[in-house]
Scaffold this motif. Structure first.
Motif, PDB file in Angstrom:
ATOM      1  N   GLY A   1       0.918  -1.390   0.077  1.00 13.59           N
ATOM      2  CA  GLY A   1       0.030   0.112   0.103  1.00 13.59           C
ATOM      3  C   GLY A   1       0.971   1.173  -0.023  1.00 13.59           C
ATOM      4  O   GLY A   1       0.422   2.335  -0.584  1.00 13.59           O
ATOM      5  N   GLU A   2       2.051   1.204   0.423  1.00 18.66           N
ATOM      6  CA  GLU A   2       2.852   2.474   0.882  1.00 18.66           C
ATOM      7  C   GLU A   2       4.178   2.247  -0.005  1.00 18.66           C
ATOM      8  O   GLU A   2       4.652   1.129  -0.029  1.00 18.66           O
ATOM      9  CB  GLU A   2       3.018   2.656   2.296  1.00 18.66           C
ATOM     10  CG  GLU A   2       1.986   3.076   2.797  1.00 18.66           C
ATOM     11  CD  GLU A   2       1.558   1.625   4.082  1.00 18.66           C
ATOM     12  OE1 GLU A   2       2.557   1.054   4.283  1.00 18.66           O
ATOM     13  OE2 GLU A   2       0.335   1.786   4.332  1.00 18.66           O
ATOM     14  N   PRO A   3       4.663   3.671  -0.561  1.00 14.60           N
ATOM     15  CA  PRO A   3       5.943   3.418  -1.284  1.00 14.60           C
ATOM     16  C   PRO A   3       7.023   3.253  -0.471  1.00 14.60           C
ATOM     17  O   PRO A   3       6.860   3.627   0.583  1.00 14.60           O
ATOM     18  CB  PRO A   3       6.007   4.641  -2.027  1.00 14.60           C
ATOM     19  CG  PRO A   3       5.265   5.514  -1.294  1.00 14.60           C
ATOM     20  CD  PRO A   3       4.137   4.915  -0.556  1.00 14.60           C
ATOM     21  N   SER A   4       8.250   2.563  -0.829  1.00 10.15           N
ATOM     22  CA  SER A   4       9.280   2.339  -0.105  1.00 10.15           C
ATOM     23  C   SER A   4      10.122   3.730  -0.104  1.00 10.15           C
ATOM     24  O   SER A   4      10.280   4.457  -0.991  1.00 10.15           O
ATOM     25  CB  SER A   4      10.199   1.279  -0.704  1.00 10.15           C
ATOM     26  OG  SER A   4      11.621   1.726  -0.643  1.00 10.15           O
ATOM     27  N   VAL A   5      10.381   4.149   1.174  1.00  8.63           N
ATOM     28  CA  VAL A   5      11.291   5.361   1.356  1.00  8.63           C
ATOM     29  C   VAL A   5      12.495   5.377   0.561  1.00  8.63           C
ATOM     30  O   VAL A   5      13.006   6.224  -0.171  1.00  8.63           O
ATOM     31  CB  VAL A   5      11.348   5.804   2.877  1.00  8.63           C
ATOM     32  CG1 VAL A   5      12.256   6.951   2.899  1.00  8.63           C
ATOM     33  CG2 VAL A   5      10.025   6.124   3.597  1.00  8.63           C
ATOM     34  N   LEU A   6      13.206   4.411   0.608  1.00  8.88           N
ATOM     35  CA  LEU A   6      14.441   3.984   0.028  1.00  8.88           C
ATOM     36  C   LEU A   6      14.355   4.190  -1.390  1.00  8.88           C
ATOM     37  O   LEU A   6      15.062   4.847  -2.312  1.00  8.88           O
ATOM     38  CB  LEU A   6      15.111   2.932   0.348  1.00  8.88           C
ATOM     39  CG  LEU A   6      16.406   2.590  -0.397  1.00  8.88           C
ATOM     40  CD1 LEU A   6      17.572   3.552   0.222  1.00  8.88           C
ATOM     41  CD2 LEU A   6      16.896   1.198   0.169  1.00  8.88           C
ATOM     42  N   GLY A   7      13.280   3.563  -2.067  1.00  8.02           N
ATOM     43  CA  GLY A   7      13.013   3.330  -3.390  1.00  8.02           C
ATOM     44  C   GLY A   7      13.004   4.993  -4.037  1.00  8.02           C
ATOM     45  O   GLY A   7      13.430   5.681  -4.985  1.00  8.02           O
ATOM     46  N   ALA A   8      11.939   5.837  -3.037  1.00  9.10           N
ATOM     47  CA  ALA A   8      11.625   7.051  -3.444  1.00  9.10           C
ATOM     48  C   ALA A   8      12.727   7.909  -3.389  1.00  9.10           C
ATOM     49  O   ALA A   8      13.076   8.991  -4.268  1.00  9.10           O
ATOM     50  CB  ALA A   8      10.447   7.431  -2.630  1.00  9.10           C
ATOM     51  N   PHE A   9      13.806   7.516  -2.489  1.00 13.13           N
ATOM     52  CA  PHE A   9      15.050   8.584  -2.433  1.00 13.13           C
ATOM     53  C   PHE A   9      15.572   8.367  -3.583  1.00 13.13           C
ATOM     54  O   PHE A   9      16.375   9.345  -3.922  1.00 13.13           O
ATOM     55  CB  PHE A   9      15.816   7.971  -1.179  1.00 13.13           C
ATOM     56  CG  PHE A   9      16.880   8.869  -0.668  1.00 13.13           C
ATOM     57  CD1 PHE A   9      16.630  10.063  -0.447  1.00 13.13           C
ATOM     58  CD2 PHE A   9      18.298   8.376  -1.125  1.00 13.13           C
ATOM     59  CE1 PHE A   9      17.700  11.006  -0.105  1.00 13.13           C
ATOM     60  CE2 PHE A   9      19.169   9.340  -0.858  1.00 13.13           C
ATOM     61  CZ  PHE A   9      18.949  10.492  -0.099  1.00 13.13           C
ATOM     62  N   LEU A  10      15.745   7.534  -4.375  1.00 11.14           N
ATOM     63  CA  LEU A  10      16.396   7.314  -5.806  1.00 11.14           C
ATOM     64  C   LEU A  10      15.989   8.450  -6.580  1.00 11.14           C
ATOM     65  O   LEU A  10      16.655   9.153  -7.400  1.00 11.14           O
ATOM     66  CB  LEU A  10      16.021   5.935  -6.436  1.00 11.14           C
ATOM     67  CG  LEU A  10      16.720   4.849  -5.673  1.00 11.14           C
ATOM     68  CD1 LEU A  10      16.571   3.549  -6.521  1.00 11.14           C
ATOM     69  CD2 LEU A  10      18.233   4.872  -5.426  1.00 11.14           C
ATOM     70  N   LEU A  11      14.721   9.027  -6.459  1.00 11.46           N
ATOM     71  CA  LEU A  11      14.171  10.092  -7.151  1.00 11.46           C
ATOM     72  C   LEU A  11      14.878  11.274  -6.990  1.00 11.46           C
ATOM     73  O   LEU A  11      15.287  12.160  -7.807  1.00 11.46           O
ATOM     74  CB  LEU A  11      12.696  10.292  -7.193  1.00 11.46           C
ATOM     75  CG  LEU A  11      11.852  11.167  -7.864  1.00 11.46           C
ATOM     76  CD1 LEU A  11      12.265  10.981  -9.582  1.00 11.46           C
ATOM     77  CD2 LEU A  11      10.404  11.295  -7.621  1.00 11.46           C
TER      78      LEU A  11
ATOM     79  N   ALA B   1      13.916   8.778   6.091  1.00 15.37           N
ATOM     80  CA  ALA B   1      14.117   9.761   5.130  1.00 15.37           C
ATOM     81  C   ALA B   1      15.114  10.702   5.482  1.00 15.37           C
ATOM     82  O   ALA B   1      16.145  11.134   4.825  1.00 15.37           O
ATOM     83  CB  ALA B   1      13.065  10.435   4.847  1.00 15.37           C
ATOM     84  N   ALA B   2      15.199  11.276   6.887  1.00 14.42           N
ATOM     85  CA  ALA B   2      16.213  12.199   7.405  1.00 14.42           C
ATOM     86  C   ALA B   2      17.562  11.189   7.213  1.00 14.42           C
ATOM     87  O   ALA B   2      18.578  12.274   6.912  1.00 14.42           O
ATOM     88  CB  ALA B   2      15.655  12.578   8.817  1.00 14.42           C
ATOM     89  N   LEU B   3      17.519  10.273   7.666  1.00 17.15           N
ATOM     90  CA  LEU B   3      19.132   9.500   7.737  1.00 17.15           C
ATOM     91  C   LEU B   3      19.398   9.463   6.148  1.00 17.15           C
ATOM     92  O   LEU B   3      20.706   9.599   6.150  1.00 17.15           O
ATOM     93  CB  LEU B   3      18.613   8.288   8.387  1.00 17.15           C
ATOM     94  CG  LEU B   3      18.593   7.981   9.800  1.00 17.15           C
ATOM     95  CD1 LEU B   3      18.141   6.713  10.382  1.00 17.15           C
ATOM     96  CD2 LEU B   3      20.054   8.745  10.540  1.00 17.15           C
ATOM     97  N   LEU B   4      18.575   9.013   5.336  1.00 20.02           N
ATOM     98  CA  LEU B   4      18.824   8.930   3.856  1.00 20.02           C
ATOM     99  C   LEU B   4      19.601  10.216   3.438  1.00 20.02           C
ATOM    100  O   LEU B   4      20.761  10.343   2.827  1.00 20.02           O
ATOM    101  CB  LEU B   4      17.842   8.369   3.107  1.00 20.02           C
ATOM    102  CG  LEU B   4      17.516   7.040   3.137  1.00 20.02           C
ATOM    103  CD1 LEU B   4      16.267   7.013   2.242  1.00 20.02           C
ATOM    104  CD2 LEU B   4      18.622   6.024   2.874  1.00 20.02           C
ATOM    105  N   PHE B   5      18.906  11.560   3.883  1.00 21.37           N
ATOM    106  CA  PHE B   5      19.430  12.838   3.195  1.00 21.37           C
ATOM    107  C   PHE B   5      20.857  13.045   3.890  1.00 21.37           C
ATOM    108  O   PHE B   5      21.747  13.507   3.409  1.00 21.37           O
ATOM    109  CB  PHE B   5      18.672  13.679   3.657  1.00 21.37           C
ATOM    110  CG  PHE B   5      17.425  13.844   2.721  1.00 21.37           C
ATOM    111  CD1 PHE B   5      17.771  14.350   1.394  1.00 21.37           C
ATOM    112  CD2 PHE B   5      16.102  13.509   2.943  1.00 21.37           C
ATOM    113  CE1 PHE B   5      16.723  14.479   0.408  1.00 21.37           C
ATOM    114  CE2 PHE B   5      15.243  13.618   1.858  1.00 21.37           C
ATOM    115  CZ  PHE B   5      15.247  14.294   0.597  1.00 21.37           C
TER     116      PHE B   5
END
Lengths: 293, 248
Positions: A74-84, A261-265
């Motif tokens: 149901g929800e997008p992967s934050v990691l996958g979205a981070f590739l954008l 998301a914060a950690l990825l940034f």
């Protein structure tokens, strides 16, 4: 950076910290103790806060941390979205470097004939530095499609986002370039012109190579900002990391996705930040070596 | 013999300050002319006006019969025929010695790389700098840097060289090596217009010495006469001060 001995920064430290070894050890002891105390105090405040158990569950639940990274049906992967975000950054960066250089160079063309061009460059930087990025995003992202022009009005949200980022960041980066160009002494240009090189050849071979080398650290600093601002593209509807985190949080009632998301940034920013530090240190070493010769 | 360089009525102001007040000067082919005078007398400005790096307010500059101040003349082409060396070397710090020298021949004259580098190396060899060709300028002594700057100007095969106080920024022990390069050029018949504070050098090398004060040439003539029996009292006063300072 650890203490090295001769850097000018060391002079800022109180003098008892240097000379004697005993005092040096005491300085290390004091700094360690104060660091531990400082963080212990913060941890204590957080732990004793009435809602601390709830926050631990809502923001740091291992289950939700992991699930928001992976995504669910149901929800997008934050990691996958981070590739954008990475994609938007990579594309924007290239265009910004080029457009900003053009603006900076145009602004420096002398002579009354070129006044209109200079004026355009000045107005451009004033406008795009002055207007908040989020407004530019709305104007481009909703305005241009509304115009109904063939091709240009039918691009993707991501493309409009990239265009807005390029427009805004080019204005900042152009100023960085311009500072670099102006830091190259006029005698360098005079020497090049005296040899019979044209204005453009002097700029290309003599002035710009020196200017760009000098502004690489501030340039990278702007790019660290750009990496973060890719999140704002989500206002046009693109699902990048911050947006994906929001979607996850809204449907799962858990905000661990925001922490992810914060950690990825942070993770992607750190290498660029350290790289900038290294370039600055290298530049400093080189200048000192040059001064000795 | 035709003049290599003719300056006629050159005037130049910086704001309200008129630095050159009508300079007339002619330099014959193979002649070495030294400009002497106190700092601020206009020597450097005159040289910079000669190759149009500084635009002039009035007057004419004629190089080998061609008026380069005429409208429609491409200043970049003119500068390729006039070599100028500055007090502060102005080498390009981000380029090796070889690249400093070959940049203008390759880009302005469209010389191919091999020809330009061979020519540069032969010039460097002549002035004892061949082993420095791959160094960056900040690894060289001041004297070496200034010799490279001279070689860089020579690489364009100029018909006249302008030298603007080329030894003023050097430590005293490095002056000689640069002066010997200039002597060498004079021996080979290079036409030169030299602004200098080195009076002994001017006396040795010049065919003619011009004394500038407040933007005018007050006196000119062969060095023997100017230095031993100046006619103009202001020339005499200037030289007396130089002698008192132990510089002649």
């Amino acid at each position: 950076m650890t203490t090295r001995g001769t850097g000018p920064a060391d002079n800022l430290e109180p003098s008892p910290g240097r000379g004697s070894k005993v005092l040096g050890n005491r300085a290390v002891l004091v700094s360690s103790a104060s660091t531990v105390l400082f963080f212990a105090a913060i941890a204590l405040v957080v732990a004793l806060a009435p809602g601390s158990g709830l926050v631990a569950e809502r923001f740091f639940s291992p289950f939700h941390l992991w699930q928001s990274i992976r995504g669910t049906p149901g929800e997008p992967s934050v990691l996958g979205a981070f590739l954008l975000n990475v994609y938007i950054f990579a594309i924007s960066e290239v265009f910004i470097l080029v457009l900003a250089l053009v603006i900076a160079v145009v602004r420096g063309i002398p002579g009354p004939v070129f006044f209109p061009l200079r004026l355009v460059a000045i107005v451009y930087t004033d406008v795009f530095r002055g207007v908040p990025l989020i407004l530019i995003l709305y104007i481009i992202g909703f305005g241009v499609p509304g115009l109904g022009i063939a091709y240009f009005s039918y691009l993707s949200d991501v493309t409009y986002g990239i265009i807005a980022l390029v427009l805004v960041y080019s204005a900042y980066v152009a100023e960085v370039y311009r500072a670099g160009i102006e830091s190259v002494h006029e005698s360098q240009n005079a020497a090049a012109r005296s040899l019979g090189l044209t204005r453009f050849q002097s700029l290309r071979f003599v002035v710009l190579p020196q200017a760009i080398r000098r502004v690489i650290p501030p340039l990278l600093n702007d790019f660290i900002g750009l990496q973060k601002d890719t999140a704002l593209v989500s206002v046009l509807g693109s699902i990048e990391a911050a947006r994906a985190a929001q979607i996850y949080g809204a449907s799962q009632f858990n905000y661990a996705s925001y922490v992810v998301a914060a950690l990825l940034f942070v993770l992607i920013t750190i290498p660029l930040a350290r790289f900038t530090d290294r370039l600055i240190a290298r530049d400093k070493r080189r200048r000192q070596a040059g001064g000795l010769a | 013999m035709s003049a290599a360089l003719v300056l006629e009525g050159i005037r130049k102001s910086f704001g309200p300050n008129e630095v050159l007040k009508g300079i007339d000067l002619s330099v014959a082919a193979h002649e070495v002319v030294c400009l002497i005078g106190a700092s601020g007398s206009g020597k450097s400005t005159l040289l910079r006006c000669t190759n149009l790096v500084e635009p002039i307010d009035a007057g004419r500059v004629v190089v080998e019969g061609e008026e380069i101040t005429a409208s429609g003349v491409n200043a970049d082409r003119v500068r390729r025929r006039i070599g100028i060396v500055y007090q502060s070397f102005n080498l390009f710090p981000h380029m090796t010695v070889l690249r400093n020298i070959t940049l203008a021949p390759r880009e302005a004259l469209k010389m191919d790389r091999k020809t330009a580098e061979d020519h540069a190396v032969s010039l460097l060899e002549r002035f004892g700098l061949a082993d420095r060709k791959d160094e960056y300028p900040d690894r060289l002594s001041g004297g070496q840097q200034q010799r490279v700057a001279i070689v860089r100007a020579l690489a364009m095969r100029p018909s006249i060289m302008l030298l603007d106080e080329v030894t003023s920024a050097l430590d005293p022990e490095l002056v000689a090596e640069v002066l010997s390069v200039i002597r060498e050029l004079a021996r080979e018949g290079m036409t030169m217009l030299i602004a200098t504070h080195e009076m002994g050098f001017a006396r040795d090398i010049a065919d003619r010495v011009c004394f500038l004060e407040e933007g005018r040439i007050l006196e000119q003539g062969p060095p023997e006469r100017i230095f031993s029996s100046p006619k103009n009292p202001r020339t005499a006063r200037f030289l007396r001060r130089i002698i008192e300072a132990g510089r002649l």
